[in-house]
Structure formats: C-alpha cells, structure tokens
Design a protein around this motif. Sequence first.
Motif, PDB file in Angstrom:
ATOM      1  N   UNK A  74       0.781  -1.209  -0.014  1.00  0.00           N
ATOM      2  CA  UNK A  74       0.002  -0.008   0.059  1.00  0.00           C
ATOM      3  C   UNK A  74       0.873   1.328  -0.093  1.00  0.00           C
ATOM      4  N   UNK A  75       1.906   1.158   0.619  1.00  0.00           N
ATOM      5  CA  UNK A  75       3.025   2.371   0.903  1.00  0.00           C
ATOM      6  C   UNK A  75       3.534   2.552  -0.701  1.00  0.00           C
ATOM      7  N   UNK A  76       3.520   1.573  -1.534  1.00  0.00           N
ATOM      8  CA  UNK A  76       4.179   1.648  -3.090  1.00  0.00           C
ATOM      9  C   UNK A  76       3.097   2.347  -3.862  1.00  0.00           C
ATOM     10  N   UNK A  77       1.813   2.273  -3.512  1.00  0.00           N
ATOM     11  CA  UNK A  77       0.541   2.879  -4.259  1.00  0.00           C
ATOM     12  C   UNK A  77       0.192   2.067  -5.542  1.00  0.00           C
ATOM     13  N   UNK A  78      -0.581   2.411  -6.310  1.00  0.00           N
ATOM     14  CA  UNK A  78      -1.148   1.696  -7.528  1.00  0.00           C
ATOM     15  C   UNK A  78      -0.036   1.181  -8.337  1.00  0.00           C
ATOM     16  N   UNK A  79       1.014   1.871  -8.581  1.00  0.00           N
ATOM     17  CA  UNK A  79       2.081   1.303  -9.409  1.00  0.00           C
ATOM     18  C   UNK A  79       2.715   0.020  -8.740  1.00  0.00           C
ATOM     19  N   UNK A  80       2.525  -0.336  -7.350  1.00  0.00           N
ATOM     20  CA  UNK A  80       3.417  -1.574  -6.893  1.00  0.00           C
ATOM     21  C   UNK A  80       2.335  -2.548  -7.172  1.00  0.00           C
ATOM     22  N   UNK A  81       2.735  -3.660  -7.892  1.00  0.00           N
ATOM     23  CA  UNK A  81       1.829  -4.857  -7.960  1.00  0.00           C
ATOM     24  C   UNK A  81       1.822  -6.000  -7.233  1.00  0.00           C
ATOM     25  N   UNK A  82       3.202  -6.195  -6.654  1.00  0.00           N
ATOM     26  CA  UNK A  82       3.566  -7.512  -5.991  1.00  0.00           C
ATOM     27  C   UNK A  82       4.502  -7.190  -4.814  1.00  0.00           C
ATOM     28  N   UNK A 115      17.058 -12.587 -15.049  1.00  0.00           N
ATOM     29  CA  UNK A 115      18.047 -13.248 -14.444  1.00  0.00           C
ATOM     30  C   UNK A 115      17.973 -14.224 -13.496  1.00  0.00           C
ATOM     31  N   UNK A 116      16.965 -14.043 -12.532  1.00  0.00           N
ATOM     32  CA  UNK A 116      16.833 -14.912 -11.501  1.00  0.00           C
ATOM     33  C   UNK A 116      15.357 -15.119 -10.557  1.00  0.00           C
ATOM     34  N   UNK A 117      14.772 -16.114 -10.447  1.00  0.00           N
ATOM     35  CA  UNK A 117      13.640 -16.079  -9.734  1.00  0.00           C
ATOM     36  C   UNK A 117      13.641 -15.559  -8.423  1.00  0.00           C
ATOM     37  N   UNK A 118      14.009 -14.284  -7.897  1.00  0.00           N
ATOM     38  CA  UNK A 118      14.406 -13.822  -6.524  1.00  0.00           C
ATOM     39  C   UNK A 118      12.941 -14.003  -5.584  1.00  0.00           C
ATOM     40  N   UNK A 119      11.993 -14.124  -6.231  1.00  0.00           N
ATOM     41  CA  UNK A 119      10.506 -14.263  -5.376  1.00  0.00           C
ATOM     42  C   UNK A 119      10.588 -15.459  -4.840  1.00  0.00           C
ATOM     43  N   UNK A 120      11.053 -16.525  -5.553  1.00  0.00           N
ATOM     44  CA  UNK A 120      11.075 -17.978  -5.263  1.00  0.00           C
ATOM     45  C   UNK A 120       9.910 -18.794  -5.219  1.00  0.00           C
ATOM     46  N   UNK A 121       9.047 -18.535  -4.695  1.00  0.00           N
ATOM     47  CA  UNK A 121       7.727 -19.494  -4.871  1.00  0.00           C
ATOM     48  C   UNK A 121       6.473 -18.689  -4.665  1.00  0.00           C
ATOM     49  N   UNK A 122       5.498 -19.340  -4.981  1.00  0.00           N
ATOM     50  CA  UNK A 122       4.041 -18.829  -5.038  1.00  0.00           C
ATOM     51  C   UNK A 122       3.642 -18.308  -3.681  1.00  0.00           C
ATOM     52  N   UNK A 123       4.180 -19.217  -2.464  1.00  0.00           N
ATOM     53  CA  UNK A 123       3.699 -18.786  -1.098  1.00  0.00           C
ATOM     54  C   UNK A 123       4.335 -17.716  -0.643  1.00  0.00           C
ATOM     55  N   UNK A 124       5.406 -16.888  -1.083  1.00  0.00           N
ATOM     56  CA  UNK A 124       5.971 -15.667  -0.672  1.00  0.00           C
ATOM     57  C   UNK A 124       5.341 -14.251  -1.098  1.00  0.00           C
ATOM     58  N   UNK A 125       4.543 -14.424  -2.101  1.00  0.00           N
ATOM     59  CA  UNK A 125       4.059 -13.196  -2.650  1.00  0.00           C
ATOM     60  C   UNK A 125       2.462 -12.688  -2.113  1.00  0.00           C
ATOM     61  N   UNK A 126       2.389 -11.439  -2.326  1.00  0.00           N
ATOM     62  CA  UNK A 126       0.843 -10.903  -2.109  1.00  0.00           C
ATOM     63  C   UNK A 126       0.898 -10.069  -3.358  1.00  0.00           C
ATOM     64  N   UNK A 127      -0.391 -10.248  -3.875  1.00  0.00           N
ATOM     65  CA  UNK A 127      -0.314  -9.624  -5.557  1.00  0.00           C
ATOM     66  C   UNK A 127      -1.746  -8.632  -5.471  1.00  0.00           C
ATOM     67  N   UNK A 128      -1.609  -7.635  -5.867  1.00  0.00           N
ATOM     68  CA  UNK A 128      -2.675  -6.506  -6.147  1.00  0.00           C
ATOM     69  C   UNK A 128      -3.595  -7.094  -7.355  1.00  0.00           C
ATOM     70  N   UNK A 129      -4.925  -7.007  -6.926  1.00  0.00           N
ATOM     71  CA  UNK A 129      -5.971  -8.079  -7.950  1.00  0.00           C
ATOM     72  C   UNK A 129      -5.569  -7.578  -9.444  1.00  0.00           C
ATOM     73  N   UNK A 130      -5.461  -6.425  -9.651  1.00  0.00           N
ATOM     74  CA  UNK A 130      -5.470  -5.364 -10.650  1.00  0.00           C
ATOM     75  C   UNK A 130      -4.152  -6.206 -11.516  1.00  0.00           C
ATOM     76  N   UNK A 131      -3.118  -6.120 -10.681  1.00  0.00           N
ATOM     77  CA  UNK A 131      -1.870  -6.766 -11.363  1.00  0.00           C
ATOM     78  C   UNK A 131      -2.011  -8.170 -11.886  1.00  0.00           C
ATOM     79  N   UNK A 132      -2.784  -9.059 -11.154  1.00  0.00           N
ATOM     80  CA  UNK A 132      -3.048 -10.458 -11.297  1.00  0.00           C
ATOM     81  C   UNK A 132      -3.837 -10.681 -12.547  1.00  0.00           C
ATOM     82  N   UNK A 133      -4.817  -9.736 -12.448  1.00  0.00           N
ATOM     83  CA  UNK A 133      -5.762  -9.832 -13.896  1.00  0.00           C
ATOM     84  C   UNK A 133      -5.090  -9.509 -15.178  1.00  0.00           C
ATOM     85  N   UNK A 134      -4.345  -8.280 -15.108  1.00  0.00           N
ATOM     86  CA  UNK A 134      -3.609  -7.849 -16.164  1.00  0.00           C
ATOM     87  C   UNK A 134      -2.596  -9.032 -16.656  1.00  0.00           C
TER      88      UNK A 134
END
Length: 294
Positions: A74-82, A115-134
């Motif tokens: 939320x601090x990142x605003x609408x431009x932050x998707x994940x 270059x690398x999957x630094x997020x690592x796995x699906x359990x570590x992310x929280x996604x803005x719905x708008x970003x998910x749908x896009x």
Amino acid sequence: MVVVDDGSTDLSASIVASYTEQDRRIRLIRQSNGGVAKARNRGVASTDAEFLAFVDADDLWAPSKIALQMCTLQQGGSSAGLAYCWFADIDGDGRVFSLHNRPDAEGRVLQRMCRTNFVGNGSSMLVRRAAFERAGGFDPSLRARNAQGCEDLLMCLRIAESYEFRVVPQYLVGYRMTNANMSSDVMQMLRSCEIVLAEFRQKYPQFGDDLDDHLIDMLHWLAVRALICGRLSAAYGLMKKLFLMEPGTAISRLPRMMDIYCRARLVPRWVKIRMKRMRNKNAEFQPHYAESIW
C-alpha cells in the motif's frame, strides 16, 4: 480464506470442513484435479478481494506475513503490483536447513526477474488483484504441456512487465522441500522453466544473457533437488548438462551443493549424520521454522 481441494485423496477436505464450521471466513471449494494454476484461479474467481496471497498446502506462513506485505504494498501505491518476502527452506518436519535467500530487488524488476527468480515461490507473494488480472492469472497451459511447475515464475515475470515490486526483508515463509512435492519432479520443472524463459526471450531479446544465466541457476538448483531426493541419475544428468554449458560454474558450485545436501532433512539419517560429522563434529541442524523465525 479460500481453500481449494484440487482432487485430493486424503482427509484434507474433511479437515478443512471442520474449520469452516468454526469460522465463517473460511471457505472450501472442491474440484477434480486440474493442477496448481486452475486451483489458484478458481480460488481467485470465488472472491472479489483487492489483494491476493497464495499458500501451497505444504508451506508455512509467519503470523505477521500478510500484515507486513499489505503495509509495504500500500505504501508503494497503485504502481506497486506485488510484494514478496524472504523464505526459509524447511524439511518435512518443519526444520530449517537453509536461510540463503535474501533478495532486495524492488521497483521495476523485469530484467532482474529474467536473471533469477528472486521471489522464489508462490507462497511468498502478495499481489494486487489488478496486477493479477492484467497478467492473465496463472497459466494452465503449462500443465497441459506436461510442464507444470513454473507457474509462479511466469506470473511474476508478467506482473513485472507492468508493475513495480516491493520486498519485506524477513523470513515470513517456510518453503517446504519433500520427496513428493512438485519441485521434486526435476525434469518436469526443467521443461516448465525452459518454456517460460523462451516466452520472455522472444519478448525481450535484449535480456538474452540474463535468461541464459537464469537457466544455469535453475539447472544447479534442480540438480541439488534431485540429489536430496535420492534421484542420482537425474542429478547426474542435470550436472552433466550444466558442466557442458558452464564447466567453471558447475565445478565452483559443487561445495555449495554438498553443504545443502548434508543439511537438508530429506536424506537417510545415516547420511545426515555422516555428512554432518564431515563438516563439523559439533555441527547442528537448524531448529524448527516456528521456533526460530518469528
């Protein structure tokens, strides 16, 4: 909380049902087995939540995970998707055997994700719905091509095309490695990764060197997974392929492979004890995730 039972054959559904009776916020959806992408997309479709987080059945979340990620996103605003966080590698008993993952990438990270999957796995992310749908949701075509496994990587790459990322630098996920979870099928994972990277090689040829390095890292990681799971033939094949591509890299990473191998709790106990003694007579394995992280 939406739990999608993707055609399980154990007592999962009845266990979840007992919780739904105690807490109306928990919902159970049952479907015939369709794979990780269809299951997650089904869960998303059942809610209109603005933010989405995913946790695989064998992984663990720290109690503060969602709150901390919500705050930074939320601090990142609408431009932050994940928003993502660090994760601890844990074994079947929940014991930590690696805390090596400490990425700090934020902002526009598409090239870094190539270059690398630094997020690592699906359990570590929280996604803005708008970003998910896009991004088009999780892609079920990987399973259809017998290449299930890198749906998370593909989602992160597609979100990174249009949105910024944020990180919470804490070990808020216990990422479990067992002999039966999806990433243990190393050859399927390799096919999945090659398909995903090929899509972005076509889209962004300027990142070709980064994508090459990504594949090398994946070969190394999968070789370690195969070794830990006792799939020696697969480990040998992957290391041989890595050696042919990058002999210097293959040789330099052997000590790291053996270190992870002796600390992982997926190997027979006599091997763990012997490898532990080779490292250090007084060496101890890490405690349970819940005891040490939060």
